[in-house]
Design an enzyme around this catalytic site. Structure first.
Site, PDB file in Angstrom:
ATOM      1  N   TRP A 115       0.815  -1.214   0.000  1.00 56.60           N
ATOM      2  CA  TRP A 115       0.000   0.000   0.000  1.00 56.60           C
ATOM      3  C   TRP A 115       0.848   1.262   0.000  1.00 56.60           C
ATOM      4  O   TRP A 115       0.584   2.208  -0.746  1.00 56.60           O
ATOM      5  CB  TRP A 115      -0.938  -0.007   1.201  1.00 56.60           C
ATOM      6  CG  TRP A 115      -1.832   1.187   1.258  1.00 56.60           C
ATOM      7  CD1 TRP A 115      -1.657   2.313   1.999  1.00 56.60           C
ATOM      8  CD2 TRP A 115      -3.038   1.389   0.508  1.00 56.60           C
ATOM      9  NE1 TRP A 115      -2.690   3.204   1.770  1.00 56.60           N
ATOM     10  CE2 TRP A 115      -3.558   2.654   0.861  1.00 56.60           C
ATOM     11  CE3 TRP A 115      -3.736   0.607  -0.406  1.00 56.60           C
ATOM     12  CZ2 TRP A 115      -4.730   3.161   0.325  1.00 56.60           C
ATOM     13  CZ3 TRP A 115      -4.912   1.112  -0.943  1.00 56.60           C
ATOM     14  CH2 TRP A 115      -5.403   2.375  -0.576  1.00 56.60           C
ATOM     15  N   ASN A 116       1.877   1.306   0.827  1.00 59.63           N
ATOM     16  CA  ASN A 116       2.678   2.524   0.955  1.00 59.63           C
ATOM     17  C   ASN A 116       3.475   2.852  -0.298  1.00 59.63           C
ATOM     18  O   ASN A 116       3.859   4.011  -0.499  1.00 59.63           O
ATOM     19  CB  ASN A 116       3.629   2.408   2.150  1.00 59.63           C
ATOM     20  CG  ASN A 116       2.898   2.433   3.482  1.00 59.63           C
ATOM     21  OD1 ASN A 116       1.765   2.909   3.571  1.00 59.63           O
ATOM     22  ND2 ASN A 116       3.528   1.905   4.515  1.00 59.63           N
ATOM     23  N   GLU A 156      -0.748  -2.283  -5.672  1.00 60.57           N
ATOM     24  CA  GLU A 156      -2.054  -1.885  -5.134  1.00 60.57           C
ATOM     25  C   GLU A 156      -2.435  -0.479  -5.623  1.00 60.57           C
ATOM     26  O   GLU A 156      -2.048   0.515  -5.034  1.00 60.57           O
ATOM     27  CB  GLU A 156      -2.004  -1.926  -3.599  1.00 60.57           C
ATOM     28  CG  GLU A 156      -1.715  -3.307  -3.053  1.00 60.57           C
ATOM     29  CD  GLU A 156      -1.779  -3.377  -1.530  1.00 60.57           C
ATOM     30  OE1 GLU A 156      -2.334  -2.464  -0.891  1.00 60.57           O
ATOM     31  OE2 GLU A 156      -1.278  -4.342  -0.977  1.00 60.57           O
ATOM     32  N   MET A 219      -6.539 -10.924  -1.036  1.00 58.82           N
ATOM     33  CA  MET A 219      -6.498 -10.148   0.209  1.00 58.82           C
ATOM     34  C   MET A 219      -7.923  -9.931   0.723  1.00 58.82           C
ATOM     35  O   MET A 219      -8.462  -8.822   0.713  1.00 58.82           O
ATOM     36  CB  MET A 219      -5.774  -8.824  -0.032  1.00 58.82           C
ATOM     37  CG  MET A 219      -4.305  -9.005  -0.404  1.00 58.82           C
ATOM     38  SD  MET A 219      -3.389  -7.447  -0.574  1.00 58.82           S
ATOM     39  CE  MET A 219      -4.009  -6.881  -2.166  1.00 58.82           C
ATOM     40  N   TYR A 221      -9.785  -9.219   3.223  1.00 63.10           N
ATOM     41  CA  TYR A 221      -9.904  -8.530   4.510  1.00 63.10           C
ATOM     42  C   TYR A 221      -9.952  -7.033   4.234  1.00 63.10           C
ATOM     43  O   TYR A 221      -9.909  -6.609   3.071  1.00 63.10           O
ATOM     44  CB  TYR A 221      -8.747  -8.882   5.445  1.00 63.10           C
ATOM     45  CG  TYR A 221      -7.415  -9.125   4.767  1.00 63.10           C
ATOM     46  CD1 TYR A 221      -6.648  -8.079   4.279  1.00 63.10           C
ATOM     47  CD2 TYR A 221      -6.928 -10.421   4.602  1.00 63.10           C
ATOM     48  CE1 TYR A 221      -5.424  -8.301   3.657  1.00 63.10           C
ATOM     49  CE2 TYR A 221      -5.711 -10.650   3.970  1.00 63.10           C
ATOM     50  CZ  TYR A 221      -4.959  -9.590   3.504  1.00 63.10           C
ATOM     51  OH  TYR A 221      -3.762  -9.812   2.876  1.00 63.10           O
ATOM     52  N   TRP A 364      -2.060 -12.676   6.631  1.00 64.83           N
ATOM     53  CA  TRP A 364      -1.450 -11.364   6.804  1.00 64.83           C
ATOM     54  C   TRP A 364      -1.657 -10.969   8.266  1.00 64.83           C
ATOM     55  O   TRP A 364      -2.797 -10.746   8.674  1.00 64.83           O
ATOM     56  CB  TRP A 364      -2.117 -10.345   5.870  1.00 64.83           C
ATOM     57  CG  TRP A 364      -1.499  -8.994   5.995  1.00 64.83           C
ATOM     58  CD1 TRP A 364      -1.884  -7.984   6.830  1.00 64.83           C
ATOM     59  CD2 TRP A 364      -0.363  -8.513   5.290  1.00 64.83           C
ATOM     60  NE1 TRP A 364      -1.063  -6.899   6.690  1.00 64.83           N
ATOM     61  CE2 TRP A 364      -0.114  -7.197   5.739  1.00 64.83           C
ATOM     62  CE3 TRP A 364       0.493  -9.051   4.328  1.00 64.83           C
ATOM     63  CZ2 TRP A 364       0.938  -6.429   5.258  1.00 64.83           C
ATOM     64  CZ3 TRP A 364       1.522  -8.294   3.843  1.00 64.83           C
ATOM     65  CH2 TRP A 364       1.734  -6.983   4.311  1.00 64.83           C
TER      66      TRP A 364
END
Length: 442
Positions: A115-116, A156, A219, A221, A364
């Site tokens: 994400w970052n 992402e 993913m 979640y 995760w």
């Protein structure tokens, strides 16, 4: 080693397995474990290092994350002091790969993205054949140098977050070219993909990716969080749109090979701060900010290990409820509200995955399970996953619309009816007698 030493070692292994639960030797499915390298910097009991990884609980471990240099378009370490040996670094890449000494069947890969890292620089690289080639060649050098078994793509997300619509097909081109480079080398190529249908339709050519990738890590979640400003489940099993079951149906309907799909299971929860302490049902209003745990220290996020320790410290204070519609629990205390998975909800998810005949499960991340055993058994959730994979029925009937709720208690086991079953049941005792016999002869 002497025969006595070998037998003693085997006996101790069997005894440990009996007391600590299941591992990957009890089934033939995939268990993909992400390792968040930043957990090295957590305080006190939350600090997680490579040495804390139990390589018997996973078939694949994924180091998160490497990044992309937007100037050279090459893969790069995001934390050289932690990742590398040079300059007195901690050498985590090397230590991570060395886990294979403890489990030779373990596959060790590295994830690029997250994400970052954002999306734009991946979009810029993927749309240009020259930049794609630079990236691919750099990954070949990177994997060769550090000894990884493959690469996990965690962009992402294609066509989102400052990406372009063409990302959907450019991602396929990138995967095609990576596959061509990796296949002769026997390397794995996987990808972590989004769960919401709104992202899936825009970002992924599911049939093509399914053919090219070894595994697709879903993913499943973060369906809800503090950003909604109302309570909601992090990973509801069932529901109309934002649920694990809906996500699996979407991928399968779009043509994904179930044997390539790996169901993501969160070992963490999402936190909320109630606006009114007397309103604590699902969908009730919450504040813009939530609360953070002592180890992960991220607002709106709480590791399972943090939650179990908080509940152990004040067992009467926390109220636990089970949502029979979503098939997950939630807990609350005063204005604090948390959605997270437990052993039963994780078992239900794995059972659903096995009914769909998926490849297995992904977590995760390892560092948010109760990896120290401060609340009981070490890695309680990981052991629940492996146990469910070893016992769940597989594809014997179409997946149910409503997965089973908490099962009835199992009856006491009967005496083994076959000689083989009896031998397996009494193997530890037989080994013990053998050890004593050998000791007497010595």
């Amino acid at each position: 080693m002497t025969p006595l030493g070998v037998l003693l070692g085997l006996l101790l292994t069997l005894a440990a397995r009996h007391t600590t639960g299941q591992d990957v030797t009890t089934h033939d499915r995939v268990v993909v474990c992400y390792f968040g390298s930043w957990a090295f910097y957590r305080p006190e009991e939350g600090k997680f290092t490579v040495d804390n990884i139990d390589p018997q609980l996973c078939t694949h471990v994924v180091y998160a994350f490497a990044g992309l240099d937007e100037t050279s378009h090459k893969i790069r370490s995001l934390d050289p002091n932690l990742d590398l040996d040079a300059g007195g670094g901690h050498g985590y890449y090397r230590k991570f790969v060395e886990l294979k000494r403890l489990n030779p069947r373990l596959k060790v890969t590295i994830a690029v993205g997250g994400w970052n890292e954002g999306s734009k620089k991946y979009s810029d690289m993927a749309k240009d054949p020259v930049k794609r080639a630079k990236f691919i060649n750099s990954t070949i050098d990177f994997l060769t140098t550090h000894g990884f078994d493959g690469l996990d793509l965690d962009w992402e997300y294609p066509a989102r977050r400052m990406g372009i619509p063409e990302d959907k097909q450019n991602f396929v081109k990138l995967v095609e070219e990576l596959r061509e480079a990796y296949e002769p080398r026997g390397w794995l190529l996987t990808a972590a993909v989004a769960a919401p249908q709104s992202i899936i339709s825009v970002s992924y050519d599911v049939p093509k990716l399914s053919k090219l990738l070894n595994y697709i890590h879903i993913m499943s979640y973060d369906y809800h969080g503090k950003w909604d400003q109302e309570t909601g489940h992090n990973a509801p099993l069932t529901g109309e749109e934002l649920s694990v079951n809906a996500t699996l149906n979407t991928y399968l309907e779009l043509g994904a090979d179930p044997a390539k799909l790996v169901l993501g299971v969160p070992l963490y929860g999402r936190t909320f701060k109630l606006v009114d302490v007397d309103r604590h049902e699902v969908g009730d209003p919450t504040a813009e900010k939530a609360f953070k745990g002592p180890y992960t220290r991220e607002d709106g996020f709480l590791g399972y290990n943090e939650m179990c320790e908080m509940r152990a410290a004040e067992p009467i204070a926390w109220t636990t409820r089970w949502d029979d519609e979503a098939k997950v629990p939630y807990v609350f205390h005063k204005n604090m509200w948390v959605s997270l998975d437990d052993e039963q909800s994780i078992t239900n998810k794995v059972e659903l995955a096995m009914r769909y005949e998926l490849a297995g499960a992904m977590v995760w991340t390892l560092d948010t399970d109760d990896f120290r055993g401060n609340c009981g058994t070490k890695y309680k959730l990981m052991r629940a996953i492996n146990h469910a994979l070893s016992t769940a029925q597989r594809g014997t009937e179409p997946p149910p619309t409503e997965p089973p709720t908490t099962p009835e208690p199992e009856p006491e086991p009967e005496e083994p009816k076959s000689t083989a079953a009896a031998a397996a049941c009494h193997l530890p005792a037989l080994l013990a007698l053998t050890v004593l016999s050998l000791a007497a002869r010595g």
